[in-house]
Motif scaffolding. Structure first.
Motif, PDB file in Angstrom:
ATOM      1  N   MET A  55      48.286  57.565 -10.581  1.00 17.66           N
ATOM      2  CA  MET A  55      49.265  58.408  -9.900  1.00 17.66           C
ATOM      3  C   MET A  55      49.993  59.318 -10.866  1.00 17.66           C
ATOM      4  SD  MET A  55      52.414  55.751  -9.103  1.00 17.66           S
ATOM      5  CE  MET A  55      51.385  54.357  -8.672  1.00 17.66           C
ATOM      6  N   HIS A  56      50.596  60.353 -10.317  1.00 17.55           N
ATOM      7  CA  HIS A  56      51.458  61.265 -11.061  1.00 17.55           C
ATOM      8  C   HIS A  56      52.886  60.995 -10.579  1.00 17.55           C
ATOM      9  CE1 HIS A  56      47.935  63.758 -12.293  1.00 17.55           C
ATOM     10  NE2 HIS A  56      47.464  63.316 -11.125  1.00 17.55           N
ATOM     11  N   ILE A  57      53.762  60.603 -11.487  1.00 14.60           N
ATOM     12  CA  ILE A  57      55.122  60.213 -11.100  1.00 14.60           C
ATOM     13  C   ILE A  57      56.106  61.331 -11.384  1.00 14.60           C
ATOM     14  CG2 ILE A  57      56.968  58.531 -11.468  1.00 14.60           C
ATOM     15  CD1 ILE A  57      54.886  56.492 -12.222  1.00 14.60           C
ATOM     16  N   LEU A  58      56.994  61.579 -10.432  1.00 11.13           N
ATOM     17  CA  LEU A  58      58.075  62.543 -10.643  1.00 11.13           C
ATOM     18  C   LEU A  58      59.126  61.912 -11.547  1.00 11.13           C
ATOM     19  CD1 LEU A  58      56.624  63.666  -8.038  1.00 11.13           C
ATOM     20  CD2 LEU A  58      58.851  64.624  -7.407  1.00 11.13           C
ATOM     21  N   VAL A  59      59.383  62.554 -12.689  1.00  9.41           N
ATOM     22  CA  VAL A  59      60.275  62.024 -13.716  1.00  9.41           C
ATOM     23  C   VAL A  59      61.314  63.086 -14.061  1.00  9.41           C
ATOM     24  CG1 VAL A  59      60.409  61.081 -16.059  1.00  9.41           C
ATOM     25  CG2 VAL A  59      58.371  60.667 -14.671  1.00  9.41           C
ATOM     26  N   GLY A  76      50.089  63.390 -17.378  1.00 14.77           N
ATOM     27  CA  GLY A  76      50.083  64.029 -16.071  1.00 14.77           C
ATOM     28  C   GLY A  76      51.296  63.788 -15.209  1.00 14.77           C
ATOM     29  N   GLN A  77      52.425  63.373 -15.827  1.00 18.61           N
ATOM     30  CA  GLN A  77      53.633  63.157 -15.031  1.00 18.61           C
ATOM     31  C   GLN A  77      54.306  64.497 -14.725  1.00 18.61           C
ATOM     32  OE1 GLN A  77      53.342  60.087 -14.043  1.00 18.61           O
ATOM     33  NE2 GLN A  77      51.788  59.926 -15.635  1.00 18.61           N
ATOM     34  N   ILE A  78      55.174  64.515 -13.733  1.00 19.60           N
ATOM     35  CA  ILE A  78      55.765  65.755 -13.229  1.00 19.60           C
ATOM     36  C   ILE A  78      57.255  65.795 -13.558  1.00 19.60           C
ATOM     37  CG2 ILE A  78      56.159  67.177 -11.179  1.00 19.60           C
ATOM     38  CD1 ILE A  78      53.860  65.599  -9.826  1.00 19.60           C
ATOM     39  N   ALA A  79      57.679  66.828 -14.274  1.00 22.44           N
ATOM     40  CA  ALA A  79      59.092  66.968 -14.644  1.00 22.44           C
ATOM     41  C   ALA A  79      59.889  67.502 -13.462  1.00 22.44           C
ATOM     42  CB  ALA A  79      59.237  67.907 -15.839  1.00 22.44           C
ATOM     43  N   VAL A  80      61.048  66.862 -13.207  1.00 21.38           N
ATOM     44  CA  VAL A  80      61.899  67.252 -12.083  1.00 21.38           C
ATOM     45  C   VAL A  80      63.276  67.665 -12.594  1.00 21.38           C
ATOM     46  CG1 VAL A  80      63.013  66.475  -9.954  1.00 21.38           C
ATOM     47  CG2 VAL A  80      60.729  65.660 -10.527  1.00 21.38           C
ATOM     48  N   ASP A  81      63.719  68.839 -12.183  1.00 22.73           N
ATOM     49  CA  ASP A  81      65.091  69.279 -12.442  1.00 22.73           C
ATOM     50  C   ASP A  81      65.944  68.770 -11.290  1.00 22.73           C
ATOM     51  OD1 ASP A  81      67.525  70.544 -12.764  1.00 22.73           O
ATOM     52  OD2 ASP A  81      66.656  72.504 -13.199  1.00 22.73           O
ATOM     53  N   ARG A  82      66.829  67.815 -11.588  1.00 26.58           N
ATOM     54  CA  ARG A  82      67.587  67.162 -10.517  1.00 26.58           C
ATOM     55  C   ARG A  82      68.634  68.069  -9.879  1.00 26.58           C
ATOM     56  NH1 ARG A  82      69.541  62.062 -13.753  1.00 26.58           N
ATOM     57  NH2 ARG A  82      69.908  63.756 -15.233  1.00 26.58           N
ATOM     58  N   ALA A  87      59.717  73.549  -7.435  1.00 26.57           N
ATOM     59  CA  ALA A  87      58.443  73.623  -8.150  1.00 26.57           C
ATOM     60  C   ALA A  87      57.814  72.242  -8.289  1.00 26.57           C
ATOM     61  CB  ALA A  87      58.644  74.259  -9.525  1.00 26.57           C
ATOM     62  N   ALA A  88      58.627  71.221  -8.579  1.00 24.11           N
ATOM     63  CA  ALA A  88      58.095  69.866  -8.736  1.00 24.11           C
ATOM     64  C   ALA A  88      57.526  69.360  -7.415  1.00 24.11           C
ATOM     65  CB  ALA A  88      59.198  68.931  -9.236  1.00 24.11           C
ATOM     66  N   LEU A  89      58.206  69.641  -6.317  1.00 27.03           N
ATOM     67  CA  LEU A  89      57.704  69.227  -5.008  1.00 27.03           C
ATOM     68  C   LEU A  89      56.380  69.909  -4.684  1.00 27.03           C
ATOM     69  CD1 LEU A  89      60.916  69.153  -2.781  1.00 27.03           C
ATOM     70  CD2 LEU A  89      59.543  67.202  -3.523  1.00 27.03           C
ATOM     71  N   HIS A  90      56.303  71.187  -4.972  1.00 20.95           N
ATOM     72  CA  HIS A  90      55.061  71.910  -4.676  1.00 20.95           C
ATOM     73  C   HIS A  90      53.921  71.432  -5.574  1.00 20.95           C
ATOM     74  CE1 HIS A  90      56.372  74.716  -1.566  1.00 20.95           C
ATOM     75  NE2 HIS A  90      57.513  74.831  -2.225  1.00 20.95           N
ATOM     76  N   MET A  91      54.228  71.080  -6.806  1.00 20.45           N
ATOM     77  CA  MET A  91      53.204  70.503  -7.671  1.00 20.45           C
ATOM     78  C   MET A  91      52.724  69.171  -7.096  1.00 20.45           C
ATOM     79  SD  MET A  91      51.210  70.447 -10.255  1.00 20.45           S
ATOM     80  CE  MET A  91      51.799  71.809 -11.274  1.00 20.45           C
ATOM     81  N   GLY A  92      53.676  68.332  -6.626  1.00 25.63           N
ATOM     82  CA  GLY A  92      53.297  67.074  -5.999  1.00 25.63           C
ATOM     83  C   GLY A  92      52.427  67.298  -4.775  1.00 25.63           C
ATOM     84  N   LYS A  93      52.788  68.273  -3.952  1.00 27.07           N
ATOM     85  CA  LYS A  93      51.998  68.570  -2.749  1.00 27.07           C
ATOM     86  C   LYS A  93      50.594  69.031  -3.126  1.00 27.07           C
ATOM     87  CE  LYS A  93      51.837  71.408   1.449  1.00 27.07           C
ATOM     88  NZ  LYS A  93      50.474  71.946   1.164  1.00 27.07           N
ATOM     89  N   CYS A 101      47.313  60.773  -5.891  1.00 26.42           N
ATOM     90  CA  CYS A 101      48.482  59.944  -5.589  1.00 26.42           C
ATOM     91  C   CYS A 101      49.690  60.413  -6.390  1.00 26.42           C
ATOM     92  CB  CYS A 101      48.211  58.477  -5.924  1.00 26.42           C
ATOM     93  SG  CYS A 101      46.817  57.762  -5.027  1.00 26.42           S
ATOM     94  N   VAL A 102      50.842  60.347  -5.748  1.00 22.19           N
ATOM     95  CA  VAL A 102      52.107  60.726  -6.383  1.00 22.19           C
ATOM     96  C   VAL A 102      53.076  59.559  -6.271  1.00 22.19           C
ATOM     97  CG1 VAL A 102      54.133  62.225  -6.176  1.00 22.19           C
ATOM     98  CG2 VAL A 102      51.837  63.204  -6.025  1.00 22.19           C
ATOM     99  N   GLY A 103      53.757  59.244  -7.360  1.00 26.19           N
ATOM    100  CA  GLY A 103      54.783  58.213  -7.354  1.00 26.19           C
ATOM    101  C   GLY A 103      56.161  58.838  -7.383  1.00 26.19           C
ATOM    102  N   ILE A 104      57.083  58.259  -6.649  1.00 28.71           N
ATOM    103  CA  ILE A 104      58.428  58.815  -6.564  1.00 28.71           C
ATOM    104  C   ILE A 104      59.437  57.675  -6.423  1.00 28.71           C
ATOM    105  CG2 ILE A 104      58.334  59.118  -4.046  1.00 28.71           C
ATOM    106  CD1 ILE A 104      59.720  61.857  -4.465  1.00 28.71           C
ATOM    107  N   LEU A 105      60.593  57.853  -7.039  1.00 27.83           N
ATOM    108  CA  LEU A 105      61.687  56.883  -6.965  1.00 27.83           C
ATOM    109  C   LEU A 105      62.794  57.544  -6.147  1.00 27.83           C
ATOM    110  CD1 LEU A 105      61.592  55.912 -10.756  1.00 27.83           C
ATOM    111  CD2 LEU A 105      60.510  54.686  -8.856  1.00 27.83           C
ATOM    112  N   PRO A 106      62.701  57.480  -4.813  1.00 31.71           N
ATOM    113  CA  PRO A 106      63.540  58.322  -3.960  1.00 31.71           C
ATOM    114  C   PRO A 106      65.025  57.983  -3.934  1.00 31.71           C
ATOM    115  CG  PRO A 106      62.252  56.811  -2.622  1.00 31.71           C
ATOM    116  CD  PRO A 106      61.748  56.677  -4.031  1.00 31.71           C
ATOM    117  N   GLU A 107      65.428  56.836  -4.519  1.00 27.74           N
ATOM    118  CA  GLU A 107      66.867  56.585  -4.636  1.00 27.74           C
ATOM    119  C   GLU A 107      67.497  57.556  -5.629  1.00 27.74           C
ATOM    120  OE1 GLU A 107      67.833  51.986  -3.993  1.00 27.74           O
ATOM    121  OE2 GLU A 107      66.193  52.306  -5.414  1.00 27.74           O
ATOM    122  N   GLY A 108      66.688  58.096  -6.527  1.00 22.55           N
ATOM    123  CA  GLY A 108      67.133  59.153  -7.419  1.00 22.55           C
ATOM    124  C   GLY A 108      67.792  58.704  -8.698  1.00 22.55           C
TER     125      GLY A 108
END
Length: 232
Positions: A55-59, A76-82, A87-93, A101-108
């Motif tokens: 998976m690719h995890i949003l970090v 291959g992880q995805i950098a997220v500007d909190r 851009a990170a969401l579109h990369m995940g899509k 597969c994409v991994g996400i920690l939605p509690e933030g």
């Protein structure tokens, strides 16, 4: 990414002792979003190391610095500007549209791990990709009153439980915002319920309200702000 999965496996099974349940709940093909609770710095790497699919995890982008940043990019992880990161969401899509597969920690942010609240980014990804969402309960990476920035002692037992997958979709007549709010609530409830089931099954408690030390307020943020709610 084979080398990075090996590193994750070594972390989960050599540096620590991780038991895993629910692998049969993970679809063997097609796009999957792994949505996990968040209590420790190790949650993402441990989930990455024990999942049967890569998976690719949003970090958060702050982690993409120095040697660690080079490792995250190479794996291959995805950098997220909190503060707001479409851009990170579109990369995940894009990755999900390719059947990955994409991994996400939605509690933030690292907290008590109950999934009492989640960001809307995971719902946006699910609605706009059609991916199955697998709730993931992670236990043991932080316990008791340990500081949310602390690393657990080597050899501690962790537990990762993959719950039944769910699909969320738009309903006829719903606006983008209504669909996303509903989808986020469905995902949050599924994740929260699965976490409680995992706690009951393993008797491995979640941490108490996280200590921040020195009277400093706990950091709060949303995982992905500025979500493009009405994008179809």
């Amino acid at each position: 990414m084979a080398w990075s999965r090996l590193v994750g496996w070594l972390l989960a099974n050599v540096a620590y002792r991780t038991s895993v349940t629910g692998k049969a709940n993970i679809p063997t093909g097609g796009p999957v979003i792994f949505a996990a609770n968040h209590i420790s710095l190790l949650d993402g790497p441990v989930m990455f190391g024990v999942a049967p699919r890569s998976m690719h995890i949003l970090v958060k982008k702050e982690m993409f610095r120095g040697f660690l940043g080079r490792v995250l990019r190479a794996s291959g992880q995805i950098a997220v500007d909190r503060s707001g990161d479409r851009a990170a969401l579109h990369m995940g899509k894009k990755l999900l549209d390719a059947g990955r597969c994409v991994g996400i920690l939605p509690e933030g942010t690292r907290g008590s791990g109950t999934a009492g609240a989640i960001s809307s980014g995971v719902a946006w990804l699910a609605l706009n990709s059609g991916a199955q969402v697998v709730p993931v309960a992670i236990l043991g990476t932080r316990s008791g009153e340990e500081h949310r920035d602390a690393l657990p002692p080597l050899g501690r037992r962790f537990h990762v439980s993959f719950g039944p997958s769910l699909a969320v979709g738009r309903r006829t007549g719903e606006s983008g915002r209504v669909s996303m709010d509903r989808a986020a609530d469905e995902i949050r409830k599924a994740l929260a319920s699965h976490i409680q089931d995992a706690v009951s099954l393993t008797r491995q408690a979640l941490p108490s309200v996280p200590a921040t030390g020195g009277g400093q307020p706990q950091e709060r943020h949303t995982e992905v702000a500025g979500t493009p709610a009405d994008h179809h």
